[in-house]
Enzyme design. Structure first.
Site, PDB file in Angstrom:
ATOM      1  N   CYS A   1      15.085  -5.830  -2.133  1.00  0.00           N
ATOM      2  CA  CYS A   1      14.145  -5.055  -2.956  1.00  0.00           C
ATOM      3  C   CYS A   1      14.829  -3.943  -3.737  1.00  0.00           C
ATOM      4  CB  CYS A   1      13.032  -4.476  -2.099  1.00  0.00           C
ATOM      5  SG  CYS A   1      12.169  -5.720  -1.143  1.00  0.00           S
TER       6      CYS A   1
ATOM      7  N   HIS B   1       9.865   1.148  -6.097  1.00  0.00           N
ATOM      8  CA  HIS B   1       9.608  -0.200  -5.599  1.00  0.00           C
ATOM      9  C   HIS B   1       8.185  -0.234  -5.037  1.00  0.00           C
ATOM     10  CE1 HIS B   1       9.769  -3.893  -3.509  1.00  0.00           C
ATOM     11  NE2 HIS B   1       9.960  -3.390  -2.317  1.00  0.00           N
TER      12      HIS B   1
ATOM     13  N   ASN C   1       4.151  -6.910  -2.850  1.00  0.00           N
ATOM     14  CA  ASN C   1       5.590  -6.635  -2.907  1.00  0.00           C
ATOM     15  C   ASN C   1       6.323  -7.825  -3.533  1.00  0.00           C
ATOM     16  OD1 ASN C   1       8.307  -6.259  -2.341  1.00  0.00           O
ATOM     17  ND2 ASN C   1       7.991  -5.614  -0.220  1.00  0.00           N
TER      18      ASN C   1
HETATM   19  O1  UT7 Z   1      10.291  -4.170   0.528  1.00  0.00           O
HETATM   20  C1  UT7 Z   1      10.531  -3.736   1.841  1.00  0.00           C
HETATM   21  C2  UT7 Z   1       9.768  -4.580   2.783  1.00  0.00           C
HETATM   22  N1  UT7 Z   1       8.809  -4.096   3.649  1.00  0.00           N
HETATM   23  C3  UT7 Z   1       8.002  -3.015   3.615  1.00  0.00           C
HETATM   24  O2  UT7 Z   1       8.018  -2.165   2.801  1.00  0.00           O
HETATM   25  C4  UT7 Z   1       6.995  -2.946   4.723  1.00  0.00           C
HETATM   26  C5  UT7 Z   1       6.976  -1.632   5.427  1.00  0.00           C
HETATM   27  N2  UT7 Z   1       5.939  -1.600   6.424  1.00  0.00           N
HETATM   28  C6  UT7 Z   1       4.610  -1.554   6.125  1.00  0.00           C
HETATM   29  O3  UT7 Z   1       4.243  -1.579   4.973  1.00  0.00           O
HETATM   30  C7  UT7 Z   1       3.626  -1.442   7.259  1.00  0.00           C
HETATM   31  O4  UT7 Z   1       4.319  -1.213   8.452  1.00  0.00           O
HETATM   32  C8  UT7 Z   1       2.710  -2.682   7.396  1.00  0.00           C
HETATM   33  C9  UT7 Z   1       1.728  -2.740   6.266  1.00  0.00           C
HETATM   34  C10 UT7 Z   1       3.520  -3.934   7.487  1.00  0.00           C
HETATM   35  C11 UT7 Z   1       1.885  -2.533   8.686  1.00  0.00           C
HETATM   36  O5  UT7 Z   1       1.111  -1.349   8.666  1.00  0.00           O
HETATM   37  P1  UT7 Z   1       1.142  -0.346   9.900  1.00  0.00           P
HETATM   38  O6  UT7 Z   1       0.190   0.725   9.606  1.00  0.00           O
HETATM   39  O7  UT7 Z   1       2.588   0.021  10.151  1.00  0.00           O
HETATM   40  O8  UT7 Z   1       0.576  -1.244  11.047  1.00  0.00           O
HETATM   41  P2  UT7 Z   1       1.255  -1.613  12.442  1.00  0.00           P
HETATM   42  O9  UT7 Z   1       2.373  -2.561  12.230  1.00  0.00           O
HETATM   43  O10 UT7 Z   1       1.524  -0.343  13.161  1.00  0.00           O
HETATM   44  O11 UT7 Z   1       0.087  -2.379  13.129  1.00  0.00           O
HETATM   45  C12 UT7 Z   1      -1.149  -1.741  13.497  1.00  0.00           C
HETATM   46  C13 UT7 Z   1      -2.086  -2.799  14.034  1.00  0.00           C
HETATM   47  C14 UT7 Z   1      -1.438  -3.729  15.045  1.00  0.00           C
HETATM   48  O12 UT7 Z   1      -2.367  -3.991  16.045  1.00  0.00           O
HETATM   49  P3  UT7 Z   1      -2.236  -3.292  17.477  1.00  0.00           P
HETATM   50  O13 UT7 Z   1      -0.880  -3.674  17.992  1.00  0.00           O
HETATM   51  O14 UT7 Z   1      -2.356  -1.813  17.194  1.00  0.00           O
HETATM   52  O15 UT7 Z   1      -3.365  -3.859  18.244  1.00  0.00           O
HETATM   53  C15 UT7 Z   1      -1.194  -4.988  14.234  1.00  0.00           C
HETATM   54  O16 UT7 Z   1      -1.215  -6.137  15.040  1.00  0.00           O
HETATM   55  O17 UT7 Z   1      -2.540  -3.620  12.948  1.00  0.00           O
HETATM   56  C16 UT7 Z   1      -2.364  -4.973  13.305  1.00  0.00           C
HETATM   57  N3  UT7 Z   1      -2.140  -5.757  12.077  1.00  0.00           N
HETATM   58  C17 UT7 Z   1      -3.160  -6.230  11.336  1.00  0.00           C
HETATM   59  N4  UT7 Z   1      -4.490  -6.149  11.480  1.00  0.00           N
HETATM   60  C18 UT7 Z   1      -5.257  -6.734  10.544  1.00  0.00           C
HETATM   61  C19 UT7 Z   1      -0.986  -6.092  11.508  1.00  0.00           C
HETATM   62  N5  UT7 Z   1      -1.212  -6.803  10.393  1.00  0.00           N
HETATM   63  C20 UT7 Z   1      -2.560  -6.900  10.273  1.00  0.00           C
HETATM   64  C21 UT7 Z   1      -3.405  -7.498   9.324  1.00  0.00           C
HETATM   65  N6  UT7 Z   1      -4.741  -7.390   9.497  1.00  0.00           N
HETATM   66  N7  UT7 Z   1      -2.940  -8.170   8.241  1.00  0.00           N
END
Ligand code: UT7
Length: 333
Positions: free
Chosen positions: A119, A260, A290
């Site tokens: 990225c 980005h 993204n």
């Molecule tokens: O270009 C570089 C590449 N990547 C990035 O920039 C990504 C960077 N990371 C992020 O953008 C975020 O970490 C995400 C959007 C991927 C995730 O958001 P978050 O606020 O960090 O969520 P989390 O991973 O802490 O997950 C919170 C909860 C989890 O459930 P539990 O364990 O608390 O019960 C996940 O299982 O949200 C759950 N979850 C979802 N729920 C509904 C994860 N994905 C989803 C989903 N829908 N699509």
């Protein structure tokens, strides 16, 4: 990697973009995985993304964006001297996507190579091309950032499948003397100890597809979202502050911030750290998700079209991603 002192500058003359045709709204994911439009919008800022067809390959989208940039610069493809493609989702392991694009657009006199910095690919490739122009090695270059990550997504993994989209953009850069326009300063960083946080295991030479060692391993995107999130906010803030410092410019002097586009929350947190108000921050992640190396040049195109990015304006671009890798370019547009 200091600010540039040379009188010969690499000026961006034009931009082009191409995204996949098919629009996939968040609601479509509700039938595939356990998620909701509301969760995706509040956690990422994304409302929809583009998903490429079999025909919309990485080289196809790159060539489309490149041809548009050339047309807008009134440049004959035969006059292009270098084609640089930033991508991690090229058509093949080899040949390079840049060579395919060079042929597709009819740039018969150009050299061509790919840059792999995920990225941050557009940041790195723009700097590489600008250095070649400033040193006098070449007089012009097409720099294309493009990715088709949906082709590598595990559609049953809700934590990644909702994030990505397909497309790219191209800039045409040309040497100019006695101008304050062009790339002004760059920073580029890497921390390979974080390679494990975002990767595709199978398909490279370590676990070649179909090999013994690839058994039980995935050919889809793996990501530790929280780790990448933490890294992203810090890396964006640090590289922007350090590129401004190198150029001897304060955040107040920046006309537009084009980061980005991975996650709206990351963009907002980083903008706050740098001290940039929302009206100076360009955001289109809601429409595309993204697009990896494609996201910054597409954002530059749309920023220019919307009138937010004007000739002579100071634009700060920053990228971060798999590697881990990150970097920023300060550009006088
Ligand atoms: O270009 C570089 C590449 N990547 C990035 O920039 C990504 C960077 N990371 C992020 O953008 C975020 O970490 C995400 C959007 C991927 C995730 O958001 P978050 O606020 O960090 O969520 P989390 O991973 O802490 O997950 C919170 C909860 C989890 O459930 P539990 O364990 O608390 O019960 C996940 O299982 O949200 C759950 N979850 C979802 N729920 C509904 C994860 N994905 C989803 C989903 N829908 N699509």
């Amino acid at each position: 990697m200091g600010a540039r002192a040379m009188s010969r500058k690499a000026v961006i003359e034009s931009v082009g973009m191409a995204v996949a045709e098919r629009v996939m709204p968040n609601s479509e994911f509700e039938a595939i995985v356990e998620t909701s439009d509301e969760w995706i919008r509040t956690r990422t800022g994304i409302s929809e993304r583009r998903v490429s067809s079999d025909e919309e390959t990485c080289s196809y989208l790159a060539a489309k964006a490149a041809s548009q940039a050339l047309e807008r610069a009134s440049c004959d493809p035969n006059d292009v001297q270098m084609v640089v493609v930033a991508t991690v989702t090229g058509d093949y392991i080899f040949p390079s996507t840049a060579s395919l694009v060079q042929d597709m657009i009819g740039a018969t006199n150009a050299g061509a190579f790919d840059v792999g910095a995920a990225c941050a690919g557009f940041i790195y490739s723009a700097q590489v091309a600008a250095s070649m122009i400033e040193s006098g090695t070449i007089d012009n270059a097409l720099v294309i950032g493009v990715d088709v990550l949906t082709k590598f997504v595990d559609w049953s993994d809700r934590s990644t499948c909702i994030l990505f989209g397909d497309g790219g953009g191209a800039v045409f850069m040309r040497a100019q003397e006695n101008t304050n326009r062009g790339l002004i300063a760059t920073v580029m960083n890497s921390d390979g100890s974080g390679a494990k946080h975002i990767k595709i295991d199978v398909g490279g030479s370590l676990h070649a597809s179909g090999s013994e060692s690839s058994k039980g391993k995935s050919c889809h995107i793996f990501m530790e979202g929280r780790e990448v999130y933490r890294f992203a906010v810090k890396a964006m803030g640090e590289s922007c502050c350090s590129v401004l410092e190198k150029a001897g410019v304060s955040a107040d002097e920046v006309d537009l911030f084009v980061p980005h586009q991975a996650n709206l929350r990351i963009i907002e947190a980083a903008s706050q750290r740098i001290g940039l108000p929302p009206e100076k921050v360009f955001v289109n992640v809601q429409k595309y998700g993204n697009m990896s190396a494609g996201s910054i040049p597409v954002a530059l195109y749309e920023a220019e079209q919307s009138g937010k990015l004007k000739k002579g304006g100071l634009v700060l671009t920053v990228g971060f991603g798999a590697g881990l890798v990150w970097g920023a370019n300060l550009i006088r547009w």
